[in-house]
Write a protein that holds these residues in place. Structure first.
Motif, PDB file in Angstrom:
ATOM      1  N   GLU A 100       0.715  -1.187   0.000  1.00  0.00           N
ATOM      2  CA  GLU A 100      -0.060   0.008  -0.146  1.00  0.00           C
ATOM      3  C   GLU A 100       0.795   1.237  -0.118  1.00  0.00           C
ATOM      4  OE1 GLU A 100      -2.837  -0.831  -1.124  1.00  0.00           O
ATOM      5  OE2 GLU A 100      -4.094   0.857   0.032  1.00  0.00           O
ATOM      6  N   LEU A 101       2.319   1.126   0.489  1.00  0.00           N
ATOM      7  CA  LEU A 101       2.961   2.289   0.480  1.00  0.00           C
ATOM      8  C   LEU A 101       3.322   2.698  -1.196  1.00  0.00           C
ATOM      9  CD1 LEU A 101       5.908   1.293   2.893  1.00  0.00           C
ATOM     10  CD2 LEU A 101       4.140   3.104   3.149  1.00  0.00           C
ATOM     11  N   GLU A 102       3.079   1.771  -1.874  1.00  0.00           N
ATOM     12  CA  GLU A 102       2.889   2.425  -3.466  1.00  0.00           C
ATOM     13  C   GLU A 102       1.653   2.570  -3.907  1.00  0.00           C
ATOM     14  OE1 GLU A 102       5.753   0.352  -5.993  1.00  0.00           O
ATOM     15  OE2 GLU A 102       4.765   1.473  -7.760  1.00  0.00           O
ATOM     16  N   GLY A 103       0.904   1.422  -3.503  1.00  0.00           N
ATOM     17  CA  GLY A 103      -0.529   1.332  -4.017  1.00  0.00           C
ATOM     18  C   GLY A 103      -1.703   2.393  -3.823  1.00  0.00           C
ATOM     19  N   SER A 104      -1.242   3.246  -2.759  1.00  0.00           N
ATOM     20  CA  SER A 104      -2.023   4.354  -2.101  1.00  0.00           C
ATOM     21  C   SER A 104      -1.369   5.486  -1.752  1.00  0.00           C
ATOM     22  CB  SER A 104      -2.970   3.935  -1.110  1.00  0.00           C
ATOM     23  OG  SER A 104      -3.664   5.158  -0.669  1.00  0.00           O
ATOM     24  N   GLU A 106      -2.354   8.317  -0.722  1.00  0.00           N
ATOM     25  CA  GLU A 106      -2.820   8.805   0.514  1.00  0.00           C
ATOM     26  C   GLU A 106      -2.542   7.899   1.808  1.00  0.00           C
ATOM     27  OE1 GLU A 106      -6.836   8.213   1.743  1.00  0.00           O
ATOM     28  OE2 GLU A 106      -6.958  10.240   2.332  1.00  0.00           O
ATOM     29  N   TYR A 107      -2.164   6.673   1.512  1.00  0.00           N
ATOM     30  CA  TYR A 107      -1.710   5.600   2.584  1.00  0.00           C
ATOM     31  C   TYR A 107      -0.201   6.176   2.871  1.00  0.00           C
ATOM     32  CZ  TYR A 107      -0.113   2.162   5.506  1.00  0.00           C
ATOM     33  OH  TYR A 107       0.617   1.516   6.544  1.00  0.00           O
ATOM     34  N   ALA A 108       0.481   6.447   1.663  1.00  0.00           N
ATOM     35  CA  ALA A 108       2.037   6.726   1.883  1.00  0.00           C
ATOM     36  C   ALA A 108       2.084   7.861   2.734  1.00  0.00           C
ATOM     37  CB  ALA A 108       2.555   6.709   0.589  1.00  0.00           C
ATOM     38  N   LYS A 109       1.379   9.023   2.401  1.00  0.00           N
ATOM     39  CA  LYS A 109       0.977  10.352   3.244  1.00  0.00           C
ATOM     40  C   LYS A 109       1.047  10.091   4.560  1.00  0.00           C
ATOM     41  CE  LYS A 109       2.138  13.790   1.112  1.00  0.00           C
ATOM     42  NZ  LYS A 109       3.312  14.402   0.359  1.00  0.00           N
ATOM     43  N   LYS A 110       0.033   9.271   4.831  1.00  0.00           N
ATOM     44  CA  LYS A 110      -0.257   8.970   6.248  1.00  0.00           C
ATOM     45  C   LYS A 110       0.945   8.451   7.010  1.00  0.00           C
ATOM     46  CE  LYS A 110      -5.292   8.954   6.289  1.00  0.00           C
ATOM     47  NZ  LYS A 110      -6.463   8.225   5.819  1.00  0.00           N
ATOM     48  N   PRO A 143       3.287  26.176  -8.738  1.00  0.00           N
ATOM     49  CA  PRO A 143       2.331  25.304  -9.343  1.00  0.00           C
ATOM     50  C   PRO A 143       1.714  24.280  -8.583  1.00  0.00           C
ATOM     51  CG  PRO A 143       4.743  24.984  -9.895  1.00  0.00           C
ATOM     52  CD  PRO A 143       4.460  25.956  -9.077  1.00  0.00           C
ATOM     53  N   TYR A 144       0.497  23.702  -9.061  1.00  0.00           N
ATOM     54  CA  TYR A 144      -0.498  22.828  -8.179  1.00  0.00           C
ATOM     55  C   TYR A 144       0.088  21.297  -8.443  1.00  0.00           C
ATOM     56  CZ  TYR A 144      -2.934  27.349  -7.968  1.00  0.00           C
ATOM     57  OH  TYR A 144      -2.805  28.563  -7.981  1.00  0.00           O
ATOM     58  N   VAL A 145       0.051  20.376  -7.205  1.00  0.00           N
ATOM     59  CA  VAL A 145       0.453  19.035  -7.633  1.00  0.00           C
ATOM     60  C   VAL A 145      -0.703  18.280  -7.379  1.00  0.00           C
ATOM     61  CG1 VAL A 145       2.138  17.328  -7.012  1.00  0.00           C
ATOM     62  CG2 VAL A 145       2.845  19.610  -7.151  1.00  0.00           C
ATOM     63  N   LEU A 146      -1.239  17.541  -8.280  1.00  0.00           N
ATOM     64  CA  LEU A 146      -2.312  16.777  -8.017  1.00  0.00           C
ATOM     65  C   LEU A 146      -2.071  15.311  -8.193  1.00  0.00           C
ATOM     66  CD1 LEU A 146      -3.614  19.458  -8.220  1.00  0.00           C
ATOM     67  CD2 LEU A 146      -5.492  18.393  -9.892  1.00  0.00           C
ATOM     68  N   LYS A 147      -2.309  14.230  -7.334  1.00  0.00           N
ATOM     69  CA  LYS A 147      -1.845  12.942  -7.370  1.00  0.00           C
ATOM     70  C   LYS A 147      -2.931  11.996  -7.214  1.00  0.00           C
ATOM     71  CE  LYS A 147       2.760  13.649  -5.706  1.00  0.00           C
ATOM     72  NZ  LYS A 147       4.169  13.188  -4.933  1.00  0.00           N
ATOM     73  N   ALA A 148      -3.296  11.292  -8.327  1.00  0.00           N
ATOM     74  CA  ALA A 148      -4.357  10.255  -8.119  1.00  0.00           C
ATOM     75  C   ALA A 148      -3.894   9.252  -6.974  1.00  0.00           C
ATOM     76  CB  ALA A 148      -4.556   9.503  -9.248  1.00  0.00           C
ATOM     77  N   ASP A 149      -4.879   8.853  -6.140  1.00  0.00           N
ATOM     78  CA  ASP A 149      -4.138   7.914  -4.732  1.00  0.00           C
ATOM     79  C   ASP A 149      -3.785   6.536  -5.371  1.00  0.00           C
ATOM     80  OD1 ASP A 149      -4.236   7.184  -2.219  1.00  0.00           O
ATOM     81  OD2 ASP A 149      -5.991   5.592  -2.594  1.00  0.00           O
ATOM     82  N   GLY A 150      -4.407   6.036  -6.585  1.00  0.00           N
ATOM     83  CA  GLY A 150      -4.055   4.619  -6.883  1.00  0.00           C
ATOM     84  C   GLY A 150      -2.975   4.561  -8.066  1.00  0.00           C
ATOM     85  N   LEU A 151      -2.948   3.384  -8.351  1.00  0.00           N
ATOM     86  CA  LEU A 151      -1.933   3.073  -9.426  1.00  0.00           C
ATOM     87  C   LEU A 151      -2.464   3.298 -10.734  1.00  0.00           C
ATOM     88  CD1 LEU A 151      -0.587  -0.485  -8.839  1.00  0.00           C
ATOM     89  CD2 LEU A 151       0.684   1.525  -7.986  1.00  0.00           C
ATOM     90  N   ALA A 152      -1.978   4.410 -11.452  1.00  0.00           N
ATOM     91  CA  ALA A 152      -2.151   4.803 -12.604  1.00  0.00           C
ATOM     92  C   ALA A 152      -1.176   4.784 -13.726  1.00  0.00           C
ATOM     93  CB  ALA A 152      -2.815   6.192 -12.682  1.00  0.00           C
TER      94      ALA A 152
END
Ligand code: AMP
Ligand code: GLY
Length: 423
Positions: A100-104, A106-110, A143-152
């Motif tokens: 999940e450290l890579e898969g999410s 949001e999880y990695a940030k927490k 600049p604004y940094v937007l990251k999709a939570d999951g694998l993309a």
């Protein structure tokens, strides 16, 4: 020891090349592999996510150790599958929970905030909090940094200069499923203005060994312009990583991350690839990956002098601290030859010639297949041309000299790998 390696890229060819040098190896299989792994191991036609077919093969062949190359099977739980079904099998790759450290994101940030690993400030949003997300963007500076939570597939990070565009993209991600399920949550984070590098760690979940550092070049165009790719080249070590920076990376990033993995109780035996942004000689984590990088593996493996398979075995037995990892002082560089059109649509099945005209280099196949006596392109990234030298300039000169000799219709490569390191 019989080993099965999952994957089919340049990373897997480089891992196979290194594992193959071990005196502890009896037989190496790669599933599904490519025309490069086929020359040094036995390819098996099984997909990386086909756990059932893998299990059957592992039982029939009496495989002792499984090495998982790419992230997808890890996030899908390949390690958990085999820990349950074949407890004796050694698996290099973390459990689903660790992945999940890579898969999410949001999880990695927490996780990073819990274990005080330096990273960009952030907030995360889902469809129900879209309006708050739009307002949050207004309060930030570009600049604004937007990251999709999951694998993309490496495409889930957007960096935008314009507020209106950033707001439209946030809406597209959360409401219109721009990246499918992967963008049902979005992390918005502070932009870090610095220089990137990657740190690679092998861990048994308690102890760790820091592998050679590397820097990759992700954009298709020279001067780091154009679309993102899987990676167009890499150098190792990173020349600007001085002792002071390396010490900070170990103290503030590696030790805290491994401490977190251990405290969370993850069954984690494998690689942790830490993407870093260095801002005024201070490291910040921009992402975790739970596997090796590609093409970074193609420069990291050639710099490891000690026996990788022995490190894997020790890792799986929880005895990594006993191992003596030896790293060569030389530099290694790689230049990726890609299909014309990549990373957008491109043609495959182009005959590759000139492979036998190369010298003083290592050719790691990325997207190739063999048909009769011919080697054909079979992907966007086709061959990584790795060379070693006393410094990265010498190594690069050899990579380029050999890259020129390998021909296929539409072949393209960046001619400026390492451009930002020249001073
Ligand atoms: P990732 O997929 O997380 O590796 O992100 C893709 C790329 O976006 C990275 O290689 C960086 O170049 C860039 N990036 C990610 N996060 C940030 C950030 N907080 N600030 C600046 N650039 C970033
Ligand atoms: N080269 C970047 C990656 O493997 O994710």
């Amino acid at each position: 020891m019989k080993v099965l390696l999952l994957g089919s890229g340049g990373r897997e060819h480089a891992l196979a090349w290194k594992i193959n040098q071990s005196s502890q190896l009896d037989k190496l299989f790669v599933a599904p592999g490519n025309a490069g792994t086929d020359q040094i191991a036995t390819n098996v036609e099984i997909g990386v996510s086909d756990f059932k077919a893998q299990e059957e093969f592992i039982r029939t062949e009496g495989i002792d150790l499984l090495v998982v190359g790419p992230e997808a099977p890890l996030v899908e739980g390949v390690q958990d599958h085999f820990k349950e079904r074949l407890p004796e099998l050694k698996v290099i790759g973390p459990s689903k929970a660790g992945a999940e450290l890579e898969g999410s994101k949001e999880y990695a940030k927490k996780f990073m905030s819990k274990y005080e690993v330096p990273t960009a400030a952030y907030r995360s949003f889902d469809a129900s909090s879209l309006n708050e997300g739009l307002q949050f963007l207004e309060a930030l500076n570009p600049p604004y940094v937007l990251k999709a939570d999951g694998l993309a597939a490496g495409k889930g990070v957007l960096i935008l200069k314009d507020l209106t565009e950033a707001q439209a993209e946030l809406k597209a991600m959360l409401k219109d499923n721009k990246f499918g399920d992967a963008s049902s949550k979005v992390v918005i984070e502070e932009y870090l203005d610095g220089i990137e590098m990657s740190c690679f760690v092998l861990t048994d979940g308690k102890d760790y060994k820091i592998l050679p550092s590397a820097k990759d070049y992700k954009r298709i165009g020279e001067g780091d312009t154009g679309l993102n790719t899987g990676g167009m080249g890499a150098v190792s070590p990173v020349p600007f990583a001085n002792d002071d920076l390396e010490r900070k990376i170990e103290e503030k990033i590696v030790k805290r991350s491994i401490n977190g993995i251990s405290k969370e109780g993850f069954d984690y035996c494998g690689f942790l690839f830490i993407g870093l942004m260095i801002v005024q000689n201070e490291p910040f984590v921009i992402e975790y990956n739970v596997r090796m990088g590609d093409p970074e593996t193609e420069v990291v493996m050639p710099r490891i002098n000690s026996d990788l398979l022995s490190h894997f075995i020790a890792c799986a037995e929880g005895k990594l601290s006993n191992e003596d990892l030896q790293i060569a002082n030389e530099s290694a560089t790689t230049v990726m030859l890609v299909s014309g059109g990549y990373p957008e649509s491109y043609e495959k099945e182009k005959e590759i010639t000139g492979l036998d005209q190369t010298a003083d280099c290592l050719l790691f196949h990325a997207g190739t297949k063999r048909e009769n006596d011919k080697i054909l392109s079979n992907g966007g990234r086709v061959i990584a041309v790795t060379a070693k030298g006393d410094n990265y300039r010498d190594a690069l000169a050899k990579s380029y000299r050999n890259a020129e000799r390998i021909l296929f219709d539409g072949r393209y490569y960046r001619k400026d790998i390492g451009f930002d390191l020249m001073s």
